[in-house]
Design an enzyme around this catalytic site. Structure first.
Site, short mmCIF file in Angstrom:
data_model
loop_
_atom_site.label_atom_id
_atom_site.label_comp_id
_atom_site.label_asym_id
_atom_site.label_seq_id
_atom_site.Cartn_x
_atom_site.Cartn_y
_atom_site.Cartn_z
N LEU A 531 0.82 -1.22 0.00
CA LEU A 531 0.00 0.00 0.00
C LEU A 531 0.84 1.26 0.00
CD1 LEU A 531 -2.72 -1.01 2.62
CD2 LEU A 531 -2.99 -0.90 0.14
N GLN A 533 4.81 3.18 1.84
CA GLN A 533 6.01 3.10 2.65
C GLN A 533 5.88 4.07 3.82
OE1 GLN A 533 8.58 0.98 1.85
NE2 GLN A 533 9.73 1.48 3.68
N GLY A 534 5.82 3.55 5.03
CA GLY A 534 5.75 4.40 6.21
C GLY A 534 7.13 4.84 6.64
N GLY A 535 7.19 5.59 7.73
CA GLY A 535 8.45 6.11 8.22
C GLY A 535 9.42 5.02 8.65
N PHE A 536 8.90 3.84 9.06
CA PHE A 536 9.78 2.79 9.57
C PHE A 536 9.63 1.47 8.83
CE2 PHE A 536 9.01 5.79 12.99
CZ PHE A 536 10.31 6.12 13.32
N GLY A 537 8.88 1.45 7.75
CA GLY A 537 8.76 0.22 7.00
C GLY A 537 7.58 0.22 6.07
N VAL A 539 3.99 -0.96 4.17
CA VAL A 539 2.64 -1.29 4.64
C VAL A 539 1.96 -2.12 3.54
CG1 VAL A 539 0.44 -0.41 5.46
CG2 VAL A 539 2.53 0.85 5.95
N LYS A 552 1.75 -3.08 8.86
CA LYS A 552 3.04 -2.36 8.75
C LYS A 552 4.15 -3.24 9.28
CE LYS A 552 4.15 1.29 11.39
NZ LYS A 552 4.23 2.69 11.84
N ASP A 648 5.06 13.84 14.59
CA ASP A 648 5.26 13.70 13.14
C ASP A 648 3.95 13.92 12.39
OD1 ASP A 648 6.84 13.34 10.92
OD2 ASP A 648 6.74 11.17 10.93
#
Length: 828
Positions: A531, A533-537, A539, A552, A648
């Protein structure tokens, strides 16, 4: 009618395939066509001495026999486990496809999937809907021309190297020439808003790009934000044309400027009354009849000529610096370039805080002997550099030199600081979150006085003792450091072992459901549908029963455990309609995953920054989203047992459900503050552009979220990003632009594409902008509480009566000595 169409297509095929042997693959393919990436279905292939391989599905031979031929198909580099779908030049014979000259390596001139290389048995297809699509071996969609529904009847590889989709009368529907990657071929143009982006050694997207903006041709190296290392501004000698095209004041508007690669030159044009007006010429060497221009992985724009066998570099196109020292990576990170030679920074006392990465290749750059550590920020120093400057400076603010240096020392992410003197010790301060190559200069050549400092790490001082002497210190400290490193290693291994066996949240009441990794692997079909790319990986989309979920995956368990625990504990024990619901988590061996409710309309940034404004959100929808965000933050700040500071807040972390209700997500950086605490001390975290000014002191309250919310307000109203290097000078920073527009009473000028829906709600938009200004006060104590923001948005409170003269007085809000500018460093 059908017979006439068939005859026309037959005539077109003869026209397009002239001067081509019948043994070669055709340069034309009709609809529908499907090719699978393997030797069995694509027989026209060649393997080169380097181990690279091509599989050609379309080939266009140069009829003159001198210039290069072009092919379209799959291409890979050794060990050939990943492929590009690309257009590439080849050298061929004239009798059969087997006569491909494998001694002359191919050169890629256009590529579809540099962001996602595909494997053996991937496929490319012209669908019956008129779309050219690339799928990986597992059927997942990688790339398409997005021409579904267009009257496409076939694909042609032109003699120029242009890959074309055409309709029944031969009209172009889509072409690779309008979508360049890193190369311009003869006759190809780079239009305003498009980019040439360099390719890295492994063929993925590189860090340099060239683009046409309103005022000229610019080259950037990717950073946060991107940094420009080359500019060539438009030049119009005809005053009438200059006035009509508005070159001098606002640049060439509405995407009408472009550069074209013509015979002997790279020329810039602008359109005036459907007439091309030349804006500048860059002359090129012209010893051969075929050339290309390529933006390469060192930032150089080079022109190549075909010598009958292969491509040979002829010259650099960009006039960057007499000895090339102003290229961002010429000497690697931290390297200092002087007359083309590279060296590392040295200390005044003869110490060596830097070392070369490779002593045989000084241009590889330098590294700190003692790496910078945010945990030892109190032992960091600024090393002065004599007669050293930088290729580009970003945002600055006016201050004194000592204050400038102090700001860098307090900010963990500041790597270097430059101070441009105006008078005495007052001037412009530039904090640098990343350092590319530096360069030496003679003070008299730049016309101003510049001080440069680079941050270095020092070891803590030895404990005071009469028995300790200098020798003991130098012997003892390395032993101590080695002992500490060994101790940390043992602790990490112990924690890693326990993480494999234990659930870190076992026994915590009210926690969400715990899943196994196997369960989530099945729920997401082996993590097949990404879906975002989040801040730490990344999704992924999944399904539990009939309910869709979003999963995530944290990228780095060792470094991400703190963020994982923060997110589970924070959002797992809070419940609000405007917070994304955490359904469960996985703490299975070394896997750390979070399971959220599925938000079908994705993140807010995908809607407010859409290029096509016709299907973007209405003002009513955006106002509702702003109110939803405010309610979610008010709950976090004022209604939980402990204050939760998100840290954030940005459009990418605001998700929208099927009814466009907004919910706050991504709590990996959140901090908990007890009710009896006024603030917390923490290292810099967040995203550049959304960071409040108080991050320079690392003393944080919930008012940091309110500053970020003010930025999101401006972006949602204006549909513009807070920092956008594609905007003309003066408009890159949205807050600075707002300052100028308020001074002249033209606040709504910051709004992009003012359609009827927007114009009819101008008064409401001005009120929301006033609220944003209140949230963006430099002094955090002057910002409103989120409960006040909610009341104002709901109409229960008036902005003017609450904020008083702070909102009404433009001079007080936008005082030149205290500008509303975001903090100039970033943690991410």
């Amino acid at each position: 009618m059908h017979r006439a169409g068939t005859m026309l297509l037959f005539a077109l095929s003869i026209l397009f395939s002239q001067a081509w042997s019948i043994d070669y693959p055709s340069p034309i393919a009709d609809l529908p066509s499907l090719w699978t990436n393997n030797n069995a279905t694509i027989p026209y292939n060649a393997t080169y001495a380097s181990g690279s391989m091509i599989r050609a599905i379309l080939v266009r031979q140069n009829p003159g026999g001198y210039g290069p031929s072009f092919a379209c198909g799959f291409i890979c580099a050794a060990p050939c486990d990943r492929f590009l779908f690309a257009v590439f030049s080849i050298s061929v014979g004239y009798t059969s496809a087997a006569a491909i000259n494998a001694s002359t390596p191919p050169r890629i001139v256009w590529a579809a999937n540099r962001h996602h290389l595909v494997k053996e048995n991937a496929s490319v297809q012209i669908t019956r809907d008129g779309d050219l699509v690339l799928r990986d071996f597992d059927g997942s969609l990688v790339w398409s021309t997005n021409t579904s529904g267009s009257p496409v009847v076939g694909m042609n590889l032109a003699q120029t190297g242009n890959l074309i989709l055409y309709d029944v009368v031969g009209k172009t529907v889509w072409e690779s020439f309008e979508n360049p990657t890193d190369t311009l071929l003869m006759g190809q143009s780079l239009r305003q808003g498009k980019r040439l982006t360099s390719a890295s050694a492994n063929w993925t997207q590189g860090q340099f790009y060239l683009t046409v903006l309103d005022h000229g041709l610019y080259a950037f190296v990717n950073g946060d934000p991107p940094e420009s290392y080359y500019q060539k501004r438009f030049n119009v000698t005809d005053a009438t044309v200059e006035s009509k095209m508005n070159i001098s004041s606002g640049g060439v508007k509405n995407g009408t400027a472009y550069i074209s690669f013509l015979q002997g030159s790279l020329s810039a044009f602008g359109s005036l009354n459907n007439t091309a007006i030349k804006l500048f010429d860059i002359s090129l060497p012209w010893p051969s009849s075929a050339q290309l221009i390529s933006l390469e992985d060192d930032g150089h724009l080079r022109v190549y000529g075909w010598d009958g066998i292969s491509w040979e570099p002829l010259a650099d196109v960009l006039d960057v610096y007499p000895d090339g020292c102003a290229y961002p990576t010429v000497c690697g990170e931290y390297g200092i370039c002087s007359k083309g030679q590279c060296s590392c920074p040295t200390g005044n006392s003869g110490d060596a805080p830097f070392r070369e990465l490779d002593d045989r290749h000084p241009d590889m750059g330098c590294s700190l002997v003692i790496p910078l550590s945010c945990d030892l920020i109190q032992h960091q120093q600024l090393l002065p550099l004599t007669d050293v400057t930088y290729f580009s400076f970003g945002d600055s603010w006016a201050t004194h030199e000592e204050s400038c240096k102090e700001a860098c020392l307090k900010a963990c992410t500041c790597k270097a600081v430059f101070f441009r003197h105006q008078n005495d010790s007052y001037g412009s301060c530039y904090l640098m979150p990343k350092i590319f190559s530096l360069m030496s200069y003679k003070p008299e050549t730049i016309g101003y006085n510049l001080s440069a400092y680079i941050k270095v790490q020092r070891l803590p001082p030895p404990p005071s003792s009469k028995d300790w002497n200098v020798t003991a210190y130098h012997v003892g400290v390395p032993v101590l450091v080695a002992f500490i490193a060994l101790l940390i290693l043992i602790i990490k291994r112990t924690i890693s072992k326990r993480m494999q066996e234990d659930d870190p949240f076992k026994g915590i009441p009210g926690m969400p459901t715990r899943f196994t990794h196997k369960q989530l692997k099945q729920a997401t079909n082996n993590f097949s549908k990404k879906l975002g790319q989040g801040g730490f990986g990344p999704v992924y989309e999944g399904k539990l029963g009939n309910a869709k979920i979003a999963v995530k995956c944290l990228r780095d368990i060792g470094n991400g455990k703190e963020e994982f625990m923060a997110e589970v504990i924070t959002i797992g024990t809070t419940h609000h309609i405007n917070l994304v619901r955490l359904i469960g988590y996985c703490s299975d061996k070394l896997h750390r995953l979070l399971v959220y409710e599925y938000m079908s309309n994705g993140s807010l940034d995908k809607w407010i920054f859409k290029k096509n404004q016709s299907d973007s959100l209405s003002w009513a929808s955006r106002y509702k989203i702003i109110l939803d965000i405010a309610k979610g933050l008010a709950y976090l700040h004022e209604e939980c047992r402990q204050k939760i500071v998100h840290l954030d807040i940005k459009p990418g972390n605001i998700l929208l459900d099927d009814k466009f209700n907004a919910k706050i997500s991504d709590f990996g950086l959140a901090k908990l503050i007890d009710r009896d605490q006024s603030h917390v001390m923490t290292k810099v975290r967040g995203t550049r552009g959304y960071l409040a000014p108080e991050w320079l002191t690392s003393t944080i309250t919930e008012k940091a979220d309110i500053y970020s919310f003010g930025v999101v307000l401006l972006e949602t109203v204006s549909r513009r990003k807070i920092l956008d290097s594609n905007q003309p000078e003066g408009g890159i920073n949205l807050i600075n632009l707002l300052q100028e527009k308020i001074k002249v009473g033209q606040v709504l000028d910051i709004v992009e594409n003012q359609n009827e829906d927007i114009l009819s709600h101008g008064a409401e938009m001005i009120e929301v902008i006033k609220l944003a200004v209140w949230c963006l006060q430099r002094e955090f104590s002057k910002r409103p509480a989120m409960s006040q923001v909610v009341k104002i948005l709901e109409g229960a409170m008036d902005t003017e009566s609450t904020a008083g003269s702070e909102i009404n007085s433009r001079d007080e809000i936008f005082d030149a000595s205290s500008p509303l500018s975001p903090v100039p460093v970033s943690a991410r």
